[in-house]
Scaffold this active site. Structure first.
Site, PDB file in Angstrom:
ATOM      1  N   ASP A   1      -5.929   2.736  -3.168  1.00 20.24           N
ATOM      2  CA  ASP A   1      -7.157   2.778  -2.361  1.00 20.24           C
ATOM      3  C   ASP A   1      -7.276   4.057  -1.528  1.00 20.24           C
ATOM      4  O   ASP A   1      -8.354   4.390  -1.067  1.00 20.24           O
ATOM      5  CB  ASP A   1      -7.324   1.515  -1.498  1.00 20.24           C
ATOM      6  CG  ASP A   1      -6.128   1.215  -0.634  1.00 20.24           C
ATOM      7  OD1 ASP A   1      -5.129   1.963  -0.699  1.00 20.24           O
ATOM      8  OD2 ASP A   1      -6.182   0.210   0.107  1.00 20.24           O
ATOM      9  N   ARG A   2      -6.177   4.793  -1.346  1.00 19.68           N
ATOM     10  CA  ARG A   2      -6.263   6.042  -0.574  1.00 19.68           C
ATOM     11  C   ARG A   2      -6.360   7.249  -1.496  1.00 19.68           C
ATOM     12  O   ARG A   2      -5.898   7.199  -2.638  1.00 19.68           O
ATOM     13  CB  ARG A   2      -5.017   6.231   0.285  1.00 19.68           C
ATOM     14  CG  ARG A   2      -4.837   5.175   1.314  1.00 19.68           C
ATOM     15  CD  ARG A   2      -3.668   5.526   2.207  1.00 19.68           C
ATOM     16  NE  ARG A   2      -3.540   4.504   3.233  1.00 19.68           N
ATOM     17  CZ  ARG A   2      -2.937   4.680   4.391  1.00 19.68           C
ATOM     18  NH1 ARG A   2      -2.370   5.843   4.663  1.00 19.68           N
ATOM     19  NH2 ARG A   2      -2.871   3.708   5.270  1.00 19.68           N
TER      20      ARG A   2
ATOM     21  N   LYS B   1     -11.564   0.471   0.044  1.00 21.84           N
ATOM     22  CA  LYS B   1     -11.603   1.901  -0.184  1.00 21.84           C
ATOM     23  C   LYS B   1     -11.077   2.158  -1.594  1.00 21.84           C
ATOM     24  O   LYS B   1     -10.392   1.313  -2.160  1.00 21.84           O
ATOM     25  CB  LYS B   1     -10.819   2.657   0.874  1.00 21.84           C
ATOM     26  CG  LYS B   1      -9.370   2.225   1.078  1.00 21.84           C
ATOM     27  CD  LYS B   1      -8.830   2.880   2.339  1.00 21.84           C
ATOM     28  CE  LYS B   1      -7.346   2.615   2.507  1.00 21.84           C
ATOM     29  NZ  LYS B   1      -7.059   1.397   3.298  1.00 21.84           N
TER      30      LYS B   1
ATOM     31  N   ASP C   1      -2.483   6.538  -3.213  1.00 19.51           N
ATOM     32  CA  ASP C   1      -1.330   5.798  -2.677  1.00 19.51           C
ATOM     33  C   ASP C   1      -0.881   4.698  -3.630  1.00 19.51           C
ATOM     34  O   ASP C   1      -1.434   4.533  -4.727  1.00 19.51           O
ATOM     35  CB  ASP C   1      -1.630   5.258  -1.272  1.00 19.51           C
ATOM     36  CG  ASP C   1      -2.605   4.100  -1.279  1.00 19.51           C
ATOM     37  OD1 ASP C   1      -3.384   3.973  -2.249  1.00 19.51           O
ATOM     38  OD2 ASP C   1      -2.602   3.308  -0.315  1.00 19.51           O
TER      39      ASP C   1
ATOM     40  N   ASP D   1      -1.238   1.484  -3.918  1.00 15.02           N
ATOM     41  CA  ASP D   1      -2.178   0.489  -4.447  1.00 15.02           C
ATOM     42  C   ASP D   1      -3.523   1.090  -4.841  1.00 15.02           C
ATOM     43  O   ASP D   1      -4.445   0.358  -5.195  1.00 15.02           O
ATOM     44  CB  ASP D   1      -2.362  -0.668  -3.464  1.00 15.02           C
ATOM     45  CG  ASP D   1      -2.992  -0.230  -2.158  1.00 15.02           C
ATOM     46  OD1 ASP D   1      -2.744   0.912  -1.719  1.00 15.02           O
ATOM     47  OD2 ASP D   1      -3.751  -1.022  -1.564  1.00 15.02           O
TER      48      ASP D   1
ATOM     49  N   SER E   1       0.796  -1.225   0.000  1.00  7.83           N
ATOM     50  CA  SER E   1       0.000   0.000   0.000  1.00  7.83           C
ATOM     51  C   SER E   1       0.830   1.278   0.000  1.00  7.83           C
ATOM     52  O   SER E   1       1.572   1.534  -0.938  1.00  7.83           O
ATOM     53  CB  SER E   1      -0.949  -0.039   1.186  1.00  7.83           C
ATOM     54  OG  SER E   1      -1.866   1.000   1.093  1.00  7.83           O
ATOM     55  N   HIS E   2       0.746   2.047   1.085  1.00 10.88           N
ATOM     56  CA  HIS E   2       1.422   3.346   1.140  1.00 10.88           C
ATOM     57  C   HIS E   2       2.873   3.214   1.592  1.00 10.88           C
ATOM     58  O   HIS E   2       3.591   4.202   1.655  1.00 10.88           O
ATOM     59  CB  HIS E   2       0.677   4.258   2.103  1.00 10.88           C
ATOM     60  CG  HIS E   2       0.582   3.677   3.476  1.00 10.88           C
ATOM     61  ND1 HIS E   2      -0.234   2.609   3.761  1.00 10.88           N
ATOM     62  CD2 HIS E   2       1.214   3.980   4.619  1.00 10.88           C
ATOM     63  CE1 HIS E   2      -0.084   2.289   5.033  1.00 10.88           C
ATOM     64  NE2 HIS E   2       0.787   3.105   5.585  1.00 10.88           N
TER      65      HIS E   2
HETATM   66  C1  VG1 Z   1      -3.433   2.116   8.399  1.00  7.78           C
HETATM   67  C2  VG1 Z   1      -4.589   3.078   8.599  1.00  7.78           C
HETATM   68  C3  VG1 Z   1      -5.905   2.354   8.425  1.00  7.78           C
HETATM   69  C4  VG1 Z   1      -5.942   1.679   7.041  1.00  7.78           C
HETATM   70  C5  VG1 Z   1      -4.740   0.768   6.889  1.00  7.78           C
HETATM   71  C6  VG1 Z   1      -4.643   0.152   5.521  1.00  7.78           C
HETATM   72  O1  VG1 Z   1      -3.488   1.108   9.371  1.00  7.78           O
HETATM   73  O2  VG1 Z   1      -4.518   3.688   9.870  1.00  7.78           O
HETATM   74  O3  VG1 Z   1      -6.957   3.269   8.577  1.00  7.78           O
HETATM   75  O4  VG1 Z   1      -7.105   0.931   6.895  1.00  7.78           O
HETATM   76  O5  VG1 Z   1      -3.542   1.518   7.114  1.00  7.78           O
HETATM   77  O6  VG1 Z   1      -4.580   1.125   4.525  1.00  7.78           O
HETATM   78  P1  VG1 Z   1      -2.558   1.129  10.685  1.00  7.78           P
HETATM   79  O7  VG1 Z   1      -2.834  -0.151  11.404  1.00  7.78           O
HETATM   80  O8  VG1 Z   1      -1.161   1.273  10.210  1.00  7.78           O
HETATM   81  O9  VG1 Z   1      -2.982   2.347  11.443  1.00  7.78           O
HETATM   82  V1  VG1 Z   1      -3.649   0.801   3.148  1.00  7.78           V
HETATM   83  O10 VG1 Z   1      -3.995   1.997   1.990  1.00  7.78           O
HETATM   84  O11 VG1 Z   1      -2.128   0.781   3.835  1.00  7.78           O
HETATM   85  O12 VG1 Z   1      -4.100  -0.683   2.686  1.00  7.78           O
HETATM   86 CO    CO Z   2      -3.454   1.548   0.160  1.00  3.94          CO
END
Ligand code: VG1
Ligand code: CO
Length: 559
Positions: free
Chosen positions: A291-292, A388, A287, A289, A115-116
């Site tokens: 989704d953000r 998302k 981001d 992938d 992801s990010h």
């Molecule tokens: C983070 C965010 C959470 C989100 C998750 C996955 O998790 O706070 O809101 O759903 O990332 O997003 P954490 O446990 O690090 O707080 V993504 O775009 O990284 O799949």
């Molecule tokens: Co993501």
């Protein structure tokens, strides 16, 4: 004809999926059989339905995606999977995987992304399993995958399958007496078709071209070298008539060009500056992938994700999809500011508060009780998929802007006037040593449970806050009654302001502490969040002793 080989292996520690899949450094995944073990554990967790099934496979284009796609093809063949739908070159955004699973009614999908988190050989990789509803596997499935990974002794693979995923088309194999098919699909087509059904593209196109005002509405869309590049090109350039000047960083790169593909004011500062210094009415970034999303207006006017959710909730009637489905309930993750709650109350809709992580929204959507939801972490989405969806959020915003003919800032000002404003900020302390952070959380929880904590007063900067509620958030899913405990320490004060503290479940090393601060003002709505929240931040640092435990006097990222 190829045949199945059974390879013996030993368990690795720590293959425990976090908030959203298993995320580790690339070098961890490169250990012998590490990736194979985890893939086999995913398939074993589905053992009753895996033979003859179809799965979707794709990822965000980061380093190692192609190699792991190849492993999944061979291991899926070894376990009796009948068919894989694979994105061309292994490329599929997370929301696109969710859509494909739903559209083609597959058993599920495997998403390759961290992801990010940054990519490249020295950074992160991740593997996530999504179920047949298109959503991230719920806790009971990920717990099962983890359990299987701790006892794994062999995996099944068909090493002789040679399958290139560069060209779109169907490739057929014989494995023993079974057929095995890999269909390489266009990474963007199904998703783009779906967006055209959901939104009124001609209307958005006319906005971008100036519409009645005859002044082009200038957008700047930033893919941060993540997976959304080809989707942005197909949607904004090919469909909506935008030009190359309206998009940036649309080529997916294995290391995201060395950047941190996280759309927020820190890591997308580039986009913020470009919008500030250019003639742009709207900016959006996504981001790694896809989704953000981050939304900004003219002069880089920043929309907090919590506000973005509330504004969209208040304007869903402008989106054709919701004209058809009607608007069911709304939801947000617990740390997300409560702005949307007020929209729900005004509209008489059900409102849910779930733990952090998109997997908690799925059941409510499947039960027909949830249309729109979001997280403060730049996640917004609807029941059109079960993830998302960054591009969806940008298109939703453009639909609202086209319908209202207002600027982003005007929409927010109107919203705050009508509903009041939740000032919100999040401080992240990334990659701290784990032990002191765990200790900090334990000590804080103890303190919060001690007698006299509820009712105690805390002062800073001339403001005094009195504790009304202090708990470790737990959630009972209203649909299947499953329970998620210990989802974040929450201190709610008498005036409704909140401090939330939790440890991240997406980091790949050390501990990341997240401190969330939320405060509601009914009429004083035009201040700066950092100034408004400074006393409460100070109170949070005092109560938690965060600086002592983490050894940090400044957060890594402020959003
Ligand atoms: C983070 C965010 C959470 C989100 C998750 C996955 O998790 O706070 O809101 O759903 O990332 O997003 P954490 O446990 O690090 O707080 V993504 O775009 O990284 O799949
Ligand atoms: Co993501």
């Amino acid at each position: 004809m190829a045949s199945v080989v059974t390879v013996s292996t030993k368990p690795y520690e720590g293959q425990k999926p976090g908030t959203s899949g298993l995320r580790k450094k690339v070098k961890v995944f490169l250990q012998e059989n590490y990736t194979e073990n985890f893939i086999q554990s995913i398939l074993d967790a589905n053992k009753d339905s895996i033979v003859g099934s179809t799965l979707v496979v794709g990822g965000d284009g980061r380093y190692l995606v192609k190699e792991v796609v190849d492993k999944i093809i061979k291991i899926a063949a070894g376990n009796g999977v009948a068919k894989l739908l694979v994105g061309q070159n292994g490329i599929l955004s997370t929301p696109a995987v969710s859509h494909l699973i739903r559209k083609y009614k597959t058993l599920g999908g495997i998403v390759l992304t961290a992801s990010h988190n940054p990519g490249g050989i020295n950074n992160d990789f991740g593997i996530k399993f999504n179920c047949s509803n298109g959503g991230p596997a719920p806790d009971n499935t990920t717990n099962e995958i983890y359990k299987l990974s701790t006892a794994i002794s062999e995996y099944k693979i068909v090493p002789d399958i040679q399958c290139s995923v560069e060209k779109i088309g169907v490739q057929k194999f014989k494995v023993g007496d079974r057929d095995f098919v890999v269909e390489v699909i266009d990474s963007v087509k199904d998703y783009v078709d779906y967006m055209k059904e959901i939104f009124d593209f001609p209307k958005i196109k006319s906005l971008l071209q100036g519409g009645e005002k005859n002044k082009p509405f200038n957008v700047l869309i930033d893919s941060m070298n993540g997976v959304t590049g080809p989707y942005v090109k197909a949607i904004f350039i090919d469909e909506l008539g935008a030009s190359e000047e309206n998009v940036r960083r649309i080529v997916p790169l294995e290391d995201f060009g060395g950047a941190h593909p996280d759309p927020n004011l820190t890591y997308a500062a580039d986009l913020v500056n470009a919008v500030k210094n250019g003639d742009y009415d709207f900016g959006a970034a996504f981001d790694g992938d896809g989704d953000r999303n981050m939304i900004i207006g003219r002069d880089a006017f920043f929309v907090t994700p919590s506000d973005s959710l509330a504004v969209l909730a208040n304007h869903l009637q402008h989106i054709p999809y919701f004209q058809k489905t009607g608007v069911k309930g709304f939801a947000r993750s617990m740390p997300t500011a409560a702005a949307v709650d007020r929209v729900a109350a005004a509209a008489g809709k059900e409102m849910f508060q779930v733990p952090t992580g998109w997997k908690y929204f799925g059941n409510l959507m499947d039960a027909g009780r949830l249309s729109l939801c979001g997280e403060e972490s730049f996640g917004t989405g609807s029941d059109h998929v079960r993830e998302k969806d960054g591009l969806w959020a940008a298109l939703a915003w453009l639909s609202v802007l086209a319908a209202t003919q207002l600027s982003v800032q005007e929409i927010l000002s109107q919203h705050w006037k009508q509903f009041g404003r939740n000032y919100f900020t999040r401080y992240d302390y990334e990659e701290c040593p784990s032990d002191p952070c765990n200790e900090m959380m334990q000590e804080l929880e103890k303190k919060m449970g001690s007698s006299g904590f509820v009712g105690s007063s805390h002062s800073s900067g001339g403001k005094t806050y009195v504790v009304a509620v202090a708990d470790n958030f737990s959630y009972i899913d209203p649909v299947d009654q499953s329970v998620a405990m210990k989802q974040g320490l929450r201190i709610v004060f008498e005036d409704g302001s909140r401090i939330v503290l939790r440890l991240s479940g997406t980091g790949s090393s050390g501990a990341t502490v997240r401190l969330y601060i939320d405060s509601y003002e009914a009429s004083d709505v035009l201040g700066s969040a950092q100034e408004k929240l400074a006393p409460l931040i100070d109170v949070a640092l005092q109560i938690s002793q965060l600086q002592k435990y983490t050894g940090r006097d400044q957060p890594t990222v402020i959003t």
